[in-house]
Design a protein around this motif. Structure first.
Motif, PDB file in Angstrom:
ATOM      1  N   ALA A  60       0.811  -1.216   0.000  1.00 16.26           N
ATOM      2  CA  ALA A  60       0.000   0.000   0.000  1.00 16.26           C
ATOM      3  C   ALA A  60       0.846   1.268   0.000  1.00 16.26           C
ATOM      4  N   VAL A  61       2.140   1.139   0.307  1.00 21.75           N
ATOM      5  CA  VAL A  61       3.009   2.313   0.290  1.00 21.75           C
ATOM      6  C   VAL A  61       3.315   2.672  -1.160  1.00 21.75           C
ATOM      7  N   PRO A  62       2.951   3.864  -1.613  1.00 18.26           N
ATOM      8  CA  PRO A  62       3.174   4.221  -3.018  1.00 18.26           C
ATOM      9  C   PRO A  62       4.659   4.347  -3.328  1.00 18.26           C
ATOM     10  N   LYS A  63       5.045   3.836  -4.459  1.00 17.71           N
ATOM     11  CA  LYS A  63       6.430   3.946  -4.899  1.00 17.71           C
ATOM     12  C   LYS A  63       6.592   5.205  -5.743  1.00 17.71           C
ATOM     13  N   PRO A  64       7.737   5.846  -5.616  1.00 18.54           N
ATOM     14  CA  PRO A  64       7.956   7.064  -6.402  1.00 18.54           C
ATOM     15  C   PRO A  64       7.852   6.789  -7.902  1.00 18.54           C
ATOM     16  N   THR A  65       7.311   7.750  -8.595  1.00 17.68           N
ATOM     17  CA  THR A  65       7.159   7.632 -10.044  1.00 17.68           C
ATOM     18  C   THR A  65       7.703   8.891 -10.709  1.00 17.68           C
TER      19      THR A  65
ATOM     20  N   LYS B  43      17.551   6.751  -9.831  1.00 13.37           N
ATOM     21  CA  LYS B  43      17.503   5.579  -8.934  1.00 13.37           C
ATOM     22  C   LYS B  43      17.854   5.937  -7.500  1.00 13.37           C
ATOM     23  N   ALA B  44      18.805   6.861  -7.312  1.00 12.17           N
ATOM     24  CA  ALA B  44      19.188   7.231  -5.955  1.00 12.17           C
ATOM     25  C   ALA B  44      18.039   7.956  -5.248  1.00 12.17           C
ATOM     26  N   THR B  45      17.412   8.903  -5.935  1.00 10.30           N
ATOM     27  CA  THR B  45      16.283   9.615  -5.349  1.00 10.30           C
ATOM     28  C   THR B  45      15.128   8.668  -5.077  1.00 10.30           C
ATOM     29  N   TYR B  46      14.895   7.724  -5.999  1.00  9.65           N
ATOM     30  CA  TYR B  46      13.854   6.716  -5.814  1.00  9.65           C
ATOM     31  C   TYR B  46      14.112   5.925  -4.528  1.00  9.65           C
ATOM     32  N   ALA B  47      15.339   5.456  -4.350  1.00  6.08           N
ATOM     33  CA  ALA B  47      15.665   4.626  -3.186  1.00  6.08           C
ATOM     34  C   ALA B  47      15.459   5.404  -1.891  1.00  6.08           C
ATOM     35  N   TYR B  48      15.868   6.666  -1.894  1.00  8.03           N
ATOM     36  CA  TYR B  48      15.701   7.460  -0.681  1.00  8.03           C
ATOM     37  C   TYR B  48      14.221   7.714  -0.387  1.00  8.03           C
ATOM     38  N   ASN B  49      13.484   8.180  -1.377  1.00 10.28           N
ATOM     39  CA  ASN B  49      12.086   8.528  -1.151  1.00 10.28           C
ATOM     40  C   ASN B  49      11.241   7.320  -0.751  1.00 10.28           C
ATOM     41  N   TYR B  50      11.534   6.181  -1.349  1.00  7.92           N
ATOM     42  CA  TYR B  50      10.772   4.991  -0.990  1.00  7.92           C
ATOM     43  C   TYR B  50      11.088   4.572   0.446  1.00  7.92           C
ATOM     44  N   GLY B  51      12.354   4.642   0.843  1.00  8.35           N
ATOM     45  CA  GLY B  51      12.704   4.344   2.231  1.00  8.35           C
ATOM     46  C   GLY B  51      12.035   5.312   3.195  1.00  8.35           C
ATOM     47  N   TYR B  52      11.986   6.580   2.810  1.00  9.95           N
ATOM     48  CA  TYR B  52      11.317   7.581   3.640  1.00  9.95           C
ATOM     49  C   TYR B  52       9.844   7.238   3.815  1.00  9.95           C
ATOM     50  N   ARG B  53       9.186   6.836   2.747  1.00 12.88           N
ATOM     51  CA  ARG B  53       7.756   6.510   2.817  1.00 12.88           C
ATOM     52  C   ARG B  53       7.506   5.270   3.670  1.00 12.88           C
TER      53      ARG B  53
ATOM     54  N   GLN C 113      15.808  -0.554   2.915  1.00 12.45           N
ATOM     55  CA  GLN C 113      15.816   0.334   1.758  1.00 12.45           C
ATOM     56  C   GLN C 113      16.857   1.439   1.917  1.00 12.45           C
ATOM     57  N   LEU C 114      16.941   2.046   3.101  1.00  9.11           N
ATOM     58  CA  LEU C 114      17.872   3.146   3.314  1.00  9.11           C
ATOM     59  C   LEU C 114      19.315   2.675   3.421  1.00  9.11           C
ATOM     60  N   GLU C 115      19.527   1.489   3.987  1.00  7.44           N
ATOM     61  CA  GLU C 115      20.883   0.945   4.023  1.00  7.44           C
ATOM     62  C   GLU C 115      21.363   0.629   2.606  1.00  7.44           C
ATOM     63  N   LYS C 116      20.491   0.129   1.769  1.00 11.87           N
ATOM     64  CA  LYS C 116      20.847  -0.128   0.365  1.00 11.87           C
ATOM     65  C   LYS C 116      21.177   1.172  -0.344  1.00 11.87           C
ATOM     66  N   TYR C 117      20.418   2.210  -0.046  1.00 13.72           N
ATOM     67  CA  TYR C 117      20.686   3.524  -0.636  1.00 13.72           C
ATOM     68  C   TYR C 117      22.082   3.996  -0.250  1.00 13.72           C
ATOM     69  N   GLY C 118      22.439   3.908   1.059  1.00 11.30           N
ATOM     70  CA  GLY C 118      23.731   4.382   1.517  1.00 11.30           C
ATOM     71  C   GLY C 118      24.890   3.624   0.894  1.00 11.30           C
ATOM     72  N   THR C 119      24.690   2.333   0.653  1.00 12.62           N
ATOM     73  CA  THR C 119      25.758   1.522   0.066  1.00 12.62           C
ATOM     74  C   THR C 119      25.946   1.834  -1.414  1.00 12.62           C
ATOM     75  N   ARG C 120      24.860   2.022  -2.137  1.00 10.68           N
ATOM     76  CA  ARG C 120      24.930   2.207  -3.588  1.00 10.68           C
ATOM     77  C   ARG C 120      25.204   3.644  -4.002  1.00 10.68           C
TER      78      ARG C 120
ATOM     79  N   ARG D  47      23.370  13.602  -3.440  1.00 12.62           N
ATOM     80  CA  ARG D  47      23.051  14.859  -2.772  1.00 12.62           C
ATOM     81  C   ARG D  47      22.125  14.688  -1.563  1.00 12.62           C
ATOM     82  N   LEU D  48      21.420  13.547  -1.477  1.00 15.38           N
ATOM     83  CA  LEU D  48      20.476  13.337  -0.380  1.00 15.38           C
ATOM     84  C   LEU D  48      21.044  12.456   0.729  1.00 15.38           C
ATOM     85  N   VAL D  49      22.335  12.169   0.687  1.00 14.59           N
ATOM     86  CA  VAL D  49      22.884  11.202   1.641  1.00 14.59           C
ATOM     87  C   VAL D  49      22.750  11.707   3.087  1.00 14.59           C
ATOM     88  N   SER D  50      22.919  13.014   3.334  1.00 10.12           N
ATOM     89  CA  SER D  50      22.774  13.540   4.701  1.00 10.12           C
ATOM     90  C   SER D  50      21.359  13.316   5.209  1.00 10.12           C
TER      91      SER D  50
END
Length: 308
Positions: free
Chosen positions: A168-173, A180-190, A203-210, A215-218
Motif C-alpha cells: 500500500a506504500v506508493p512507490k515514487p514515479t 535511482k538514488a532519489t527513488y531509493a531514498y524517497n521509498y525508504g522515507y515513505r 531500503q535506506l541501508e541499500k541507498y547508503g551503500t549504492r 546529494r540526499l545522503v545527509s
C-alpha cells in the motif's frame, strides 16, 4: 426724532426675519447632511432598500395672504430638537455598526487560526502521494506512531497483512523513478512514515551503500537514524546520527542529527553532562545558522538538563 424711531421700529422686524431665514437655511443644510448619512448607513447595515430619512423638509402649505406666520423661533426650536434626536440615533447606529465589525473581525481571526491549525494537522498526518515528488524536505517532522509489536512467530495471516501494508506504500514515479538514488531514498522515507521499520531500514541501508556521494545522503542517514530510534535501537541510532554529523558537517541534516543524537542519549539514560556536550556542540558549530525552531529546541534542552 419721531421719524428716526419710526424708522427703527419698521426695520426691526425685517432684521429679525433675515436672521430667522439665515438660521433656517443652516438647519436645512444640517438636515440634508443627516439624510445622506442615513442612506449610507442603511446600505451598510443590510444592503436593503434605502430607508427614508426621519427628518424631511416641512410640508409645503399655502397660507392666505396676510395670515400671520407662526413664531420663527418656535419652529426652529422644534426642528433643532428633531435634528438632535436624529443625531443621537445616528451616533448609536454608528457605534453599533463599529461594534459588529469588531466582533466580525475577532470571529474571523479565530476562524483563521483554527483553520490553519487543522490544515497543519492534516499536512502532518496525510500519506505521501503516489505521484512521486521529493520527500527530502519532510524528513524532520514528529515521529510517526509506532505500530503494535509483532508476535515472535507471526502467522501466515499476519505475514499477508504486512505484505499488504508494504504494497500500500506508493512507490515514487516520474522523474524520481528515473533517478535511482532519489527513488531509493524517497521509498525508504515513505516506508518509515508508514511505520514499516525493517523495510525502511533495508531500503535506506541499500541507498547508503549504492549512492554514498548522492546529494540526499545527509537526509537519508538522518532518516535511517530515526528508523533505528523508532524501532527501539537507540544505540544504533546514536551511532548513525554521530557519523552523519561528523562525516558531513555541512550536510542538510547535520544539525538535526545532533539534536537526534541528544534524544538518543536520553533514551540510553546517559548522564546530563554528555547530553549538554551535544547541545554545546550545536551552538559552537552552527550558531546563527540554526533556524528559530532549532534555537528554541536547543534552549529547551539546555534548560531541561541544566547545562552551563
Amino acid at each position: 426724532m419721531t421719524v428716526m424711531i419710526a424708522g427703527l421700529a419698521a426695520a426691526a422686524p425685517v432684521g429679525a426675519q433675515a436672521q430667522s431665514l439665515s438660521l433656517d437655511a443652516r438647519v436645512g443644510q444640517v438636515e440634508k447632511r443627516l439624510n445622506t448619512v442615513e442612506r449610507v448607513l442603511s446600505r451598510q447595515n443590510g444592503g436593503g432598500p434605502l430607508v427614508q430619512p426621519e427628518i424631511g423638509p416641512p410640508d409645503a402649505s399655502t397660507t392666505a395672504a396676510g395670515t400671520p406666520a407662526s413664531a420663527p423661533l418656535t419652529d426652529l426650536q422644534a426642528r433643532v430638537a428633531a435634528v438632535e434626536s436624529a443625531t443621537a440615533s445616528l451616533t448609536n447606529r454608528v457605534e453599533t455598526t463599529e461594534h459588529r465589525l469588531q466582533q466580525l473581525e475577532g470571529d474571523f481571526a479565530g476562524y483563521r487560526r483554527a483553520t490553519d491549525a487543522r490544515l497543519r494537522a492534516l499536512e502532518e498526518s496525510r500519506p505521501t502521494s503516489a505521484a512521486g515528488g521529493n520527500e527530502a524536505a519532510d524528513d524532520t517532522p514528529a515521529r510517526p506512531a509506532r505500530p503494535a509489536p509483532a508476535t515472535p512467530k507471526p502467522s501466515a495471516a499476519a505475514d499477508s497483512a504486512r505484505a499488504d501494508r508494504v504494497a500500500a506504500v506508493p512507490k515514487p514515479t516520474g522523474t524520481d523513478a528515473a533517478d535511482k538514488a532519489t527513488y531509493a531514498y524517497n521509498y525508504g522515507y515513505r516506508l518509515w512514515k508508514a511505520g514499516l521499520y525493517p523495510e525502511a531500514e533495508a531500503q535506506l541501508e541499500k541507498y547508503g551503500t549504492r549512492f554514498p556521494k548522492h546529494r540526499l545522503v545527509s537526509r537519508a542517514q538522518n532518516v535511517l537514524g530515526l528508523v533505528y530510534l523508532d524501532d527501539d535501537r537507540a544505540k544504533d541510532a546514536a551511532q548513525i546520527f554521530y557519523e552523519n554529523y561528523s562525516k558531513l558537517p555541512d550536510g542538510d541534516r547535520a544539525p538535526d542529527s545532533l539534536f537526534n543524537l541528544a534524544r538518543s542519549l536520553v533514551v540510553l539514560k546517559r548522564p546530563a553532562p554528555d547530553i549538554c556536550q551535544v547541545y554545546k556542540e550545536v551552538g559552537d558549530v552552527y550558531g546563527d545558522k540554526l533556524t528559530a525552531a532549532q534555537r528554541a529546541e536547543a534552549d529547551r534542552g539546555r534548560a531541561t538538563y541544566k547545562c552551563k
